[in-house]
Design an enzyme around this catalytic site. Structure first.
Site, PDB file in Angstrom:
ATOM      1  N   GLY A  96       1.280 -12.081   9.455  1.00 29.32           N
ATOM      2  CA  GLY A  96       0.843 -10.785   8.907  1.00 29.32           C
ATOM      3  C   GLY A  96       1.731 -10.306   7.774  1.00 29.32           C
ATOM      4  O   GLY A  96       1.747  -9.130   7.439  1.00 29.32           O
TER       5      GLY A  96
ATOM      6  N   ASP B 135       0.275  -7.332  -7.614  1.00 33.14           N
ATOM      7  CA  ASP B 135       0.822  -6.257  -6.801  1.00 33.14           C
ATOM      8  C   ASP B 135       2.178  -5.806  -7.375  1.00 33.14           C
ATOM      9  O   ASP B 135       2.449  -4.611  -7.507  1.00 33.14           O
ATOM     10  CB  ASP B 135       0.966  -6.806  -5.367  1.00 33.14           C
ATOM     11  CG  ASP B 135       1.587  -5.814  -4.444  1.00 33.14           C
ATOM     12  OD1 ASP B 135       0.936  -4.784  -4.197  1.00 33.14           O
ATOM     13  OD2 ASP B 135       2.726  -6.049  -3.981  1.00 33.14           O
TER      14      ASP B 135
ATOM     15  N   LYS C 271       3.376  -2.214  -9.290  1.00 36.94           N
ATOM     16  CA  LYS C 271       4.578  -1.441  -8.952  1.00 36.94           C
ATOM     17  C   LYS C 271       5.419  -1.185 -10.192  1.00 36.94           C
ATOM     18  O   LYS C 271       5.995  -0.108 -10.368  1.00 36.94           O
ATOM     19  CB  LYS C 271       5.407  -2.190  -7.905  1.00 36.94           C
ATOM     20  CG  LYS C 271       4.726  -2.222  -6.543  1.00 36.94           C
ATOM     21  CD  LYS C 271       5.498  -3.054  -5.557  1.00 36.94           C
ATOM     22  CE  LYS C 271       4.786  -3.105  -4.217  1.00 36.94           C
ATOM     23  NZ  LYS C 271       5.314  -4.136  -3.338  1.00 36.94           N
TER      24      LYS C 271
END
Ligand code: ADP
Ligand code: ASP
Ligand code: MG
Length: 840
Positions: free
Chosen positions: A684, A698, A702
C-alpha cells in the site's frame, strides 16, 4: 381606611410572622393541571410564614385573548365563539381534574359569568370594528383572574391548614400609562394594600399578575409579560425580603437557549445587568421589574419550576464578581433609519427634530448611533413601524431634502440587534475588539454600532438572517460556549477514514480542555453522503453511511455543512479529485473554510489558483493545505514563515515523494527493480497505479505548490519532469504494466551499478530556483549527501535562503502514509480553529 403607616406596619408584620416573600409563577409554569399540582407542591414546601403568590395566566391564554380582540375587530364572530369555547374547555378541564364538586361549582360560577362578559365585550368590539384601550385591557386581563382563582381554590382545598386567600389586585395596584409605559401610582397603591391587608395578615396570598387599575378605577394591564412587574410591585408594597420568579428555565441564561443551545445559567447579576439583558430581548424577565426591587434593594431570584432543586440566578445590587460579559441578547425584526446629509454638520437640533418626528408618530427608538462628523444619524426602530418611520422622517425634513441639505433618508428592514451585556465591561479594553472580531470571523456584516457611556452594553445592528450565527459566534468568543465548527468531509478513503478516527479519539478532549467543538456534520463518498444535524457519531460512521446514507448531491451537502446557525464551517477534501478541487473557490466565497491534502487545486492552472486566492481574500475565509506536500511535515508553513519574515528563498531541493524515496532506499540490486515496485504496491505504499508515482507528476505538482507558495507564477507544464515509466508502458493497463516492467530491470540495474562504482546513490530529486527553474529527475548523489541517508519513506526538503545560506534549513521526516498525512490535515484544522478564536 388604613393609612400608609399602617401599610408599612402590615409590610413589616408582627414580629413573629417575619417578612414577606413574593413568588411569581409565569404562564410557562401554569400550562395544565399537572403544572398546577407541581406549583402547589412547591408552595407547600415553602416554610416562609408569609407568602405572596403572583400568578400569570395559563400558558398562551393572554395571546389567545388578544387574538380574540383582533378577530372581533375584523368582525369574525365565529372565530371569537370558537376561541371562547376553547378557553372554556381548557379551564374547565383543569378545574375538573383539581377541584372537588363544591369548589368547582364555585369557581365555574364566576368563570362562566366572566365568559359571558367576554362574549359581550367581543360582540361590542365586533359591532364597532374597533377596540379601545379600556376594552382591550379588560379582555387581556381575564387570563390572570381565572388562573389565580382556580389556583386559590385548589390550594385552599389541598392545604386547609394554611388557607390561601385571593387578593383582588384591581383594588391595590394603580398605574397610569405614560410615554414610558405603565407608571405605578405608589400613594394610591399603598392605600389599596392597606385597605385589604392588616398588620397581622400572614399565610398565603394569591394575586393575579399583569392586571392593575387606573386612577379612574378602570381595569388596565402592566403590558406584555407584566406579571414579573406585578411581583416586583408587590415586593415593594409588602417590603418583601425576596422576590422569586419561577419559570421554565433554570435562571437567566447567558443567551436565549432557543438560539444558543450551549447557553449557561448566570449565577448572579446586578439590577442594571438584568435590566439591560431584559431590555435587549431576554424575555425571561421584564425590564420594568427591576425598578421597585432596586429602590428597596430586594433581591430577585429566577428559579425553575421544573427543576426546583437548582439554585437559579440571583439579581442584587452588588453581585459577586463573575464574567466580564454576562450575557448576549438579540432583538429581532428591527429596521434601520439612516439620515444623511452634509447640511447636518455642525447644525444643532437635527437629532431633536429626527427623534421628535419619530416620537410624534408613536415610534419607539431602540438604538441610536451618530458618527462624530455629524454627517449621518442612524437609529433602529421596530420593523413593523419602518414605513411609518420613513414617512414621518421625510415629512419632518421635507425642506432640507428638497434643498439637498439632507441627501437621503433610508429605511432598511430585516435587521436585528445583538448586544453583549456586563458591568465588568466598563474600563476594560479589548471587549469591543473581541466582539467585532467574532463578527468578522463568522462573516457577519455589522451595519451600525452603539455603546452607551455606562459601557455596560455594546450593541450592533446586523442582518436579521445572521442572528443565530452571530449569537453563537459571540457567545463562543467570550468563552461562554465552545467554538463550534461545522465540518463536511469529502472522501473517507485512506486518509479521510484515518482522519475521522483521529477526530473521534480527540473530539471529547478538545471540547473539554479547549472549548473547541468539532462537529462532523457531513461525510461524502463519490456516490453517497451522510448528513447529521448535530454531529455524526464518528465511531459508527461506516455503518451509518450504509444504512442512513443517501445518494450524493454535493450542492445539498454544501448547503447542509454551511448551516446558517453555526458560526464557522469548513470543508475537508480528502479526495484526489480535480472536480472537488474545482469547487474550492465557490466554497471559500460562500464563507466555508477549506482544509485539504488534495494537490489538484494548488497545482491546477494559475488562473484557477488565483481564483481560489481571490475568493478567499474577498470572503475573509481560510484555506489550509499543509498536507499537500510532505504529509504532516511543516513544509508549506516553513516557506510561508521564511517569506513573511522577509527572507528570500534562493533554492528548494528535496525528495518529495515518500513512495519514490522508499523504492530507491530499498533498491540495492539484490532483487530486481520491478520486484521492489510490486512489493511496495502490495504494502500500500504506492498509488493504486504505481505509474502515478513513477511518472514524477505527483512530485512535479508538489513542486508547483511550493513554487507558488514562494510567490512564483509556476505552471505544471513548466516543470521538467523525468518520468521513470518506460514510454511503451505509459498507456497499458495496470496489470499489463506490472507484467511488462521486468523487461526494464536490466537498464535500472545498470544505472545502479554505474552510480555505485562512482560512490553514489540514486535519488529522485525535485529542484526549484528563485528564477523559477523547476526539475524533477532521478539523480546520482554522493553517498555523503544529506539526501543519501534517509529512512524508508522519509521526505526531506532543503531550503537555501539569504539567511540560511551557509548552512541550509532542512526539514526531514516521514512524508507519506495515511496516519501522518491525516495528522497534517488535523493540525491544519486546529490551526484554522485557533485563527477563528479558539484558545488552543
Ligand atoms: P414565563 O411564562 O415563566 O414568564 P417566559 O416565556 O416569559 O416565561 O420566559 C422564559 C423563557 O425566556 C425561556 O423559556 C427562554 O426560552 C426565554 N429566554 C430568552 N432569553 C433568555 C435568557 N437569556 N435566559 C433565560 N431564558 C431566556
Ligand atoms: N400573561 C401576560 C402575558 O402573557 C403577563 C405575563 O404572563 O407576564 O403577557
Ligand atoms: Mg414572562
Amino acid at each position: 381606611m388604613l393609612n400608609e403607616a399602617a401599610v408599612a406596619e402590615a409590610a413589616a408584620g408582627p414580629a413573629t410572622a417575619g417578612s414577606w416573600v413574593v413568588h411569581k409563577f409565569g404562564g410557562s409554569s401554569l400550562a395544565d393541571a399537572g403544572c398546577f399540582r407541581r406549583v402547589a407542591g412547591i408552595v407547600s414546601g415553602l416554610d416562609e410564614p408569609r407568602v405572596a403568590l403572583v400568578l400569570s395566566a395559563c400558558r398562551g391564554v393572554t395571546d389567545s385573548l388578544i387574538g380574540l380582540v383582533t378577530a372581533a375587530e375584523g368582525g369574525h364572530r365565529d372565530t371569537c365563539r370558537a376561541g371562547i369555547a376553547r378557553l372554556r374547555e381548557r379551564h374547565e378541564a383543569i378545574a375538573a381534574e383539581l377541584l372537588d364538586p363544591p369548589a368547582r361549582r364555585a369557581f365555574l360560577a364566576t368563570f362562566h359569568a366572566d365568559l359571558g362578559d367576554l362574549e359581550r365585550l367581543l360582540d361590542a368590539i365586533a359591532l364597532v370594528r374597533s377596540a379601545g384601550t379600556d376594552m382591550r385591557d379588560r379582555v387581556a386581563g381575564f387570563g390572570e383572574l381565572w388562573s389565580s382563582r382556580l389556583f386559590t381554590a385548589y390550594l385552599y382545598a389541598s392545604a386547609p391548614e394554611r388557607p390561601a386567600r385571593w387578593l383582588d389586585v384591581r383594588e391595590i395596584v394603580v398605574v397610569e400609562w405614560g410615554p414610558l409605559g405603565p407608571g405605578v401610582q405608589w400613594g394610591p397603591s399603598r392605600q389599596g394594600a392597606a385597605r385589604l391587608l392588616t398588620p397581622d395578615t400572614a399565610g398565603v396570598l394569591v394575586i393575579p399578575g399583569f392586571v392593575a387599575t387606573d386612577s379612574r378605577g378602570l381595569q388596565t394591564t402592566l403590558g406584555r409579560n407584566g406579571s414579573d412587574f406585578s411581583a416586583s410591585i408587590f415586593g415593594a408594597l409588602l417590603g418583601a425580603r425576596e422576590i422569586v420568579i419561577w419559570t421554565d428555565v433554570s435562571g437567566v441564561l447567558s443567551a436565549d437557549p432557543g438560539e444558543v443551545p450551549d447557553a449557561r445559567v448566570i449565577a448572579s447579576l446586578s439590577y442594571s445587568e438584568a435590566m439591560e439583558l431584559a431590555y435587549f430581548g431576554a424575555t425571561v424577565i421584564h425590564p420594568q421589574t427591576m425598578a421597585p426591587a432596586f429602590e428597596q434593594d430586594i433581591p430577585i431570584r429566577i428559579r425553575n419550576t421544573f427543576a426546583p432543586e437548582e439554585t437559579g440566578t440571583t439579581i442584587v445590587a452588588q453581585p459577586a464578581p463573575g464574567e466580564r460579559v454576562k450575557g448576549i441578547t438579540s432583538i429581532r425584526d428591527v429596521a434601520l433609519v439612516n439620515l444623511e446629509g452634509a447640511g447636518m454638520i455642525g447644525v444643532p437640533g437635527t437629532a431633536h427634530r429626527l427623534f421628535g418626528a419619530l416620537h410624534e408618530a408613536g415610534i419607539s427608538v431602540i438604538l441610536i448611533s451618530q458618527g462624530s462628523s455629524e454627517h449621518s444619524i442612524c437609529c433602529a426602530v421596530p420593523a413593523a413601524q419602518a414605513a411609518l418611520a420613513e414617512r414621518a422622517v421625510r415629512r419632518a425634513f421635507l425642506a432640507e431634502l428638497r434643498d439637498g441639505q439632507i441627501q437621503s433618508v433610508a429605511v432598511g428592514g430585516a435587521c436585528a440587534i445583538v448586544a453583549v451585556v456586563g458591568d465588568g465591561m466598563a474600563q476594560q479594553h479589548g471587549i469591543a475588539g473581541k466582539l467585532f472580531q467574532a463578527f468578522g470571523q463568522a462573516g457577519i456584516n455589522v451595519r451600525a454600532i452603539a455603546q452607551g457611556a455606562s459601557q455596560r452594553n455594546i450593541s450592533a445592528v446586523i442582518d436579521d438572517r445572521d442572528t443565530s450565527k452571530a449569537l453563537r459566534a459571540v457567545h463562543a468568543a467570550f468563552y461562554l460556549s465552545p467554538h463550534t465548527l461545522s465540518i463536511g468531509l469529502i472522501g473517507p478513503g485512506t486518509i479521510g477514514s484515518v482522519l475521522l478516527g483521529q477526530l473521534d479519539s480527540q473530539v471529547e478532549r478538545l471540547r473539554r480542555d479547549f472549548f473547541l467543538d468539532l462537529r462532523v456534520r457531513g461525510i461524502a463518498t463519490s456516490t453517497r453522503m451522510l448528513l447529521a444535524d448535530g454531529a455524526i457519531d464518528l465511531s459508527r460512521w461506516r455503518e451509518q453511511l450504509v444504512r442512513e446514507g443517501e445518494p450524493l448531491d454535493l450542492d445539498r451537502f454544501t448547503a447542509h455543512v454551511a448551516a446558517e446557525h453555526l458560526p464557522h464551517r469548513v470543508m475537508i477534501d480528502c479526495t484526489a479529485d480535480s472536480g472537488v478541487a474545482g469547487r474550492y473557490a465557490d466554497w471559500l466565497r460562500a464563507g466555508l473554510h477549506v482544509v485539504t491534502p488534495n494537490k489538484k487545486a494548488n497545482s491546477a492552472e494559475l488562473a484557477e489558483f488565483r481564483r481560489i486566492r481571490a475568493a478567499k481574500r474577498a470572503a475573509g475565509t481560510q484555506y489550509f493545505y499543509e498536507a499537500t506536500v510532505g504529509a504532516g511535515l511543516p513544509i508549506i508553513l516553513t516557506v510561508r514563515d521564511l517569506r513573511e519574515t522577509g527572507d528570500r528563498i534562493r533554492e528548494i531541493e528535496g525528495i518529495l515523494s515518500g513512495t519514490l524515496a522508499y523504492l530507491f532506499n530499498v533498491f540495492d540490486g539484490s532483487v530486481p527493480f520491478s520486484e521492489v515496485v510490486k512489493d511496495a504496491k502490495a504494502r500500500g505504499l504506492t498509488e493504486p497505479d504505481p505509474r502515478d508515482d513513477l511518472s514524477g507528476m505527483d512530485v512535479a505538482r508538489k513542486l508547483v505548490i511550493l513554487g507558488r507558495e514562494m510567490g512564483l507564477d509556476l505552471e505544471l507544464s513548466e516543470v521538467r519532469v523525468e518520468s521513470l515509466v518506460p514510454p511503451p508502458l505509459r498507456d497499458c493497463s495496470i496489470d499489463d504494466f506490472i507484467a511488462r516492467l521486468p523487461g526494464y530491470d536490466c537498464a535500472m540495474r545498470a544505472l545502479l551499478e554505474e552510480s555505485r562504482q562512482a560512490g553514489q546513490v540514486l535519488r529522485y530529486v525535485a529542484r526549484l530556483t528563485a528564477a523559477g527553474e523547476a526539475t524533477v529527475a532521478l539523480e546520482r548523489l554522493d553517498a555523503s549527501h544529506a539526501f543519501a541517508n534517509i529512512a524508508l519513506t522519509d521526505n526531506v526538503v532543503r531550503f537555501a535562503t539569504d539567511r540560511y545560506c551557509d548552512n541550509a534549513l532542512v526539514v526531514q521526516g516521514p512524508g507519506a502514509g495515511p496516519a501522518v498525512t491525516a495528522a497534517g490535515v488535523f493540525s491544519d484544522l486546529l490551526r484554522l480553529a485557533a485563527g477563528l478564536g479558539a484558545h488552543l
